[in-house]
Design a protein around this motif. Structure first.
Motif, PDB file in Angstrom:
ATOM      1  N   SER A   1      27.642  24.286  26.766  1.00 23.74           N
ATOM      2  CA  SER A   1      29.104  24.351  26.804  1.00 23.74           C
ATOM      3  C   SER A   1      29.564  24.852  28.164  1.00 23.74           C
ATOM      4  O   SER A   1      28.900  25.649  28.813  1.00 23.74           O
ATOM      5  N   SER A   2      30.698  24.363  28.608  1.00 20.83           N
ATOM      6  CA  SER A   2      31.268  24.810  29.873  1.00 20.83           C
ATOM      7  C   SER A   2      31.912  26.180  29.688  1.00 20.83           C
ATOM      8  O   SER A   2      32.430  26.490  28.605  1.00 20.83           O
ATOM      9  N   PRO A   3      31.891  27.029  30.739  1.00 17.43           N
ATOM     10  CA  PRO A   3      32.560  28.326  30.631  1.00 17.43           C
ATOM     11  C   PRO A   3      34.026  28.142  30.268  1.00 17.43           C
ATOM     12  O   PRO A   3      34.704  27.267  30.804  1.00 17.43           O
ATOM     13  N   ARG A   4      34.522  28.960  29.375  1.00 16.45           N
ATOM     14  CA  ARG A   4      35.899  28.836  28.907  1.00 16.45           C
ATOM     15  C   ARG A   4      36.813  29.696  29.768  1.00 16.45           C
ATOM     16  O   ARG A   4      36.564  30.878  29.972  1.00 16.45           O
ATOM     17  N   GLU A   5      37.882  29.081  30.285  1.00 21.16           N
ATOM     18  CA  GLU A   5      38.851  29.815  31.082  1.00 21.16           C
ATOM     19  C   GLU A   5      39.917  30.406  30.175  1.00 21.16           C
ATOM     20  O   GLU A   5      40.368  29.764  29.233  1.00 21.16           O
ATOM     21  N   TYR A   6      40.289  31.653  30.468  1.00 14.90           N
ATOM     22  CA  TYR A   6      41.349  32.277  29.687  1.00 14.90           C
ATOM     23  C   TYR A   6      42.214  33.130  30.620  1.00 14.90           C
ATOM     24  O   TYR A   6      41.840  33.413  31.760  1.00 14.90           O
ATOM     25  N   GLU A   7      43.387  33.515  30.108  1.00 16.18           N
ATOM     26  CA  GLU A   7      44.310  34.318  30.900  1.00 16.18           C
ATOM     27  C   GLU A   7      44.271  35.766  30.428  1.00 16.18           C
ATOM     28  O   GLU A   7      44.303  36.033  29.220  1.00 16.18           O
ATOM     29  N   GLN A   8      44.186  36.676  31.387  1.00 14.66           N
ATOM     30  CA  GLN A   8      44.245  38.098  31.068  1.00 14.66           C
ATOM     31  C   GLN A   8      45.526  38.669  31.657  1.00 14.66           C
ATOM     32  O   GLN A   8      45.808  38.515  32.838  1.00 14.66           O
ATOM     33  N   HIS A   9      46.316  39.319  30.798  1.00 18.89           N
ATOM     34  CA  HIS A   9      47.595  39.877  31.218  1.00 18.89           C
ATOM     35  C   HIS A   9      47.434  41.350  31.564  1.00 18.89           C
ATOM     36  O   HIS A   9      46.689  42.071  30.902  1.00 18.89           O
ATOM     37  N   GLY A  10      48.106  41.774  32.594  1.00 24.14           N
ATOM     38  CA  GLY A  10      48.044  43.162  33.013  1.00 24.14           C
ATOM     39  C   GLY A  10      49.407  43.675  33.426  1.00 24.14           C
ATOM     40  O   GLY A  10      50.348  42.907  33.643  1.00 24.14           O
ATOM     41  N   LEU A  11      49.489  44.982  33.526  1.00 28.53           N
ATOM     42  CA  LEU A  11      50.762  45.614  33.867  1.00 28.53           C
ATOM     43  C   LEU A  11      50.504  46.798  34.780  1.00 28.53           C
ATOM     44  O   LEU A  11      49.562  47.570  34.572  1.00 28.53           O
ATOM     45  N   GLY A  12      51.312  46.920  35.793  1.00 25.57           N
ATOM     46  CA  GLY A  12      51.260  48.065  36.685  1.00 25.57           C
ATOM     47  C   GLY A  12      52.652  48.378  37.187  1.00 25.57           C
ATOM     48  O   GLY A  12      53.651  47.904  36.629  1.00 25.57           O
TER      49      GLY A  12
END
Length: 491
Positions: A102-113
């Motif tokens: 399987s191909s690596p799965r891309e995902y979004e990580q949300h952050g706050l500063g």
């Protein structure tokens, strides 16, 4: 026992916050305790209450004046989930046919500063924050105190200082820009305020004192020095300003020392004077440009200072010098002890590294060094630090390429040698350096340089003076034998 941990104060991922509801008393009709018709809940002497109210008014003025320039920085970073760690097993039990990957799965990580507006050019506003907040973000939005949410753009980021600059555009000319103070004037005990968006609570202010100045983040690559404060700093505070009683930004909140992950009164902010030049560099070049002179520096223990002949003076020891570097061209030598730069005393190695990094490329810097018991003035033309050079390429240019320390009773015992053997103990050798080419090894004792006997660190470095030399060799004692190394040709 829980281990103390260092944490950046950024918030990543989802955060669940449980809030209990409390019944709060109605606000008093008047903030002035002495005004007609108002009544204090307790009897407080008028003069004491007046003094406290004066301080409270000052705190309110600082908060009212600075908070509109403090922003929430929301970021999105694209990540790749690791490939299935079980895919190389002979039998695959989780639905993926054997032999297929399987191909690596891309995902979004949300952050706050957090961040603070520090510059304005026309309609463009510039927000200073941390590199670990926005440096690798793919999407950035900036939320103002009044709720406006604007699209942000990364102008530049620097990992060594852990700072980043984000811009946004607005037609609103009333958005204020924070004033930057002088962090060199900050003293332990000063009142200060930490501002930002801790745990998603926007436009928050905590108050405390400066607990210490000149702190370092040991175990990290950050070259900044830090202001320590007991003003509460939590996740989400990263990038927000540390402010003095005059409403000036004196630091950028960056990390906490904590056993729980929350504030324990050990918060740290990058001293603002460390990043003023970075703001200009980001705007003009998109990156921080560091000055470079070409020396490797070491802190010396007190007993080593004595053998070097510098007494108890503060400074930075030049343990190695890069051949062909600006420092060597200017006349600096390995073994010099730097005591001042541009007439400003050098207290520590970290301070000197920061000061050299902030020098302007092309300027002539004036160093004062101690050499052989004498003060020598050295003028060095500053070059730019090159990051693309490999470690091996750097090591190959180091002179002499080995670190030496005094031959003490402890390492004599370790090497099983008596007091008749005189010289210096080799504590480290850089790969592919001149010392490595001469086959010098850790644990060797160098007893002579070019057939000249040496018995102290100061004598070793004095004998290494390259003026007039075309080649260098050592006499090395190891395992009961003394041998001459191969000759290293300098030209």
């Amino acid at each position: 026992m829980k281990r103390s941990i260092l944490r950046g104060c950024t918030m990543w991922g989802a955060l669940a916050v449980s809030v209990a509801a409390f019944s709060l008393p109605a606000a008093r009709a008047s903030a002035d305790a002495g005004s007609a018709g108002s009544a204090s809940a307790v009897r407080v002497p008028a003069n004491a209450l007046s003094a406290v109210e004066t301080m409270q008014e000052a705190f309110r003025a600082v908060a009212d004046g600075v908070l509109p320039s403090v922003v929430e920085v929301d970021v999105v970073e694209k990540k790749q989930a690791p490939d299935n760690p079980l895919r190389d097993m002979p039998f695959f039990f989780f639905g993926e046919p054997d032999g297929e990957r399987s191909s690596p799965r891309e995902y979004e990580q949300h952050g706050l500063g957090s961040g603070v507006i520090v510059r304005k050019t026309g309609k463009i506003y510039y927000v200073l924050t941390n590199n670990h907040v926005a440096g690798t973000a793919t999407d950035i939005s900036v939320k103002l105190k009044d709720g406006q949410k604007l699209t942000g753009k990364l102008v530049g980021a620097d990992e060594r200082k852990d700072v980043a600059l984000v811009s946004f555009e607005s037609d609103d000319a009333s958005i204020p820009v924070a004033a930057l103070g002088d962090s060199d004037a900050v003293r332990t005990g000063d009142i200060c305020f930490a501002m930002g968006t801790p745990l998603h609570f926007a436009s928050s202010v905590t108050q405390g004192i400066v607990s210490a100045v000149g702190r370092s983040a040991s175990g990290t690559a950050n070259i900044s020095d830090f202001i320590q404060t007991d003003a509460a700093i939590n996740q989400g505070n990263s990038g927000g300003p540390l402010v003095n009683i005059y409403g000036e930004v004196i630091g950028i909140n960056t990390w906490i020392a904590s056993q729980s992950g929350g504030s324990q009164g050990l918060g740290f902010a990058i001293a603002i004077n460390n990043v003023k030049k970075a703001i200009d560099d980001f705007i003009s070049r998109g990156k921080v440009t560091y000055g470079w002179v070409g020396v490797a520096l070491s802190d010396l223990p007190k007993e080593y200072k004595k053998e070097l002949g510098v007494g108890d003076k503060n400074g930075a020891f030049v343990s190695q010098i890069y051949r062909g570097s600006p420092a060597q061209k200017g006349g600096m030598q390995a073994g010099d002890f730097i005591v001042s730069l541009n007439r400003k005393p050098v207290e520590t190695v970290n301070q000197l590294v920061r000061s050299v990094g902030d020098l302007t490329v092309g300027e002539n810097a004036q160093f004062e060094v101690l050499r052989g018991g004498k003060t020598v003035s050295v003028k060095v033309k500053v070059d730019s630090r090159k990051t693309e050079t490999s470690v091996e390429e750097h090591s190959a240019q180091l002179w002499p390429g080995c670190d030496v320390v005094p031959l003490t009773g402890e390492n004599r015992k370790q090497l099983k040698i008596d007091g008749k053997v005189k010289g210096v103990f080799v504590s480290g050798v850089a790969q592919k350096s001149p010392a490595a080419a001469m086959r010098v090894q850790n644990g060797d004792v160098i007893t002579a340089v070019n057939d000249k006997k040496i018995s102290t660190v100061e004598e070793f470095y004095r004998a290494l003076d390259l003026n007039g030399k075309t080649e260098v060799w050592f006499d090395v004692y190891n395992g009961g034998h003394t041998i001459a190394t191969s000759r290293y040709k300098l030209k």
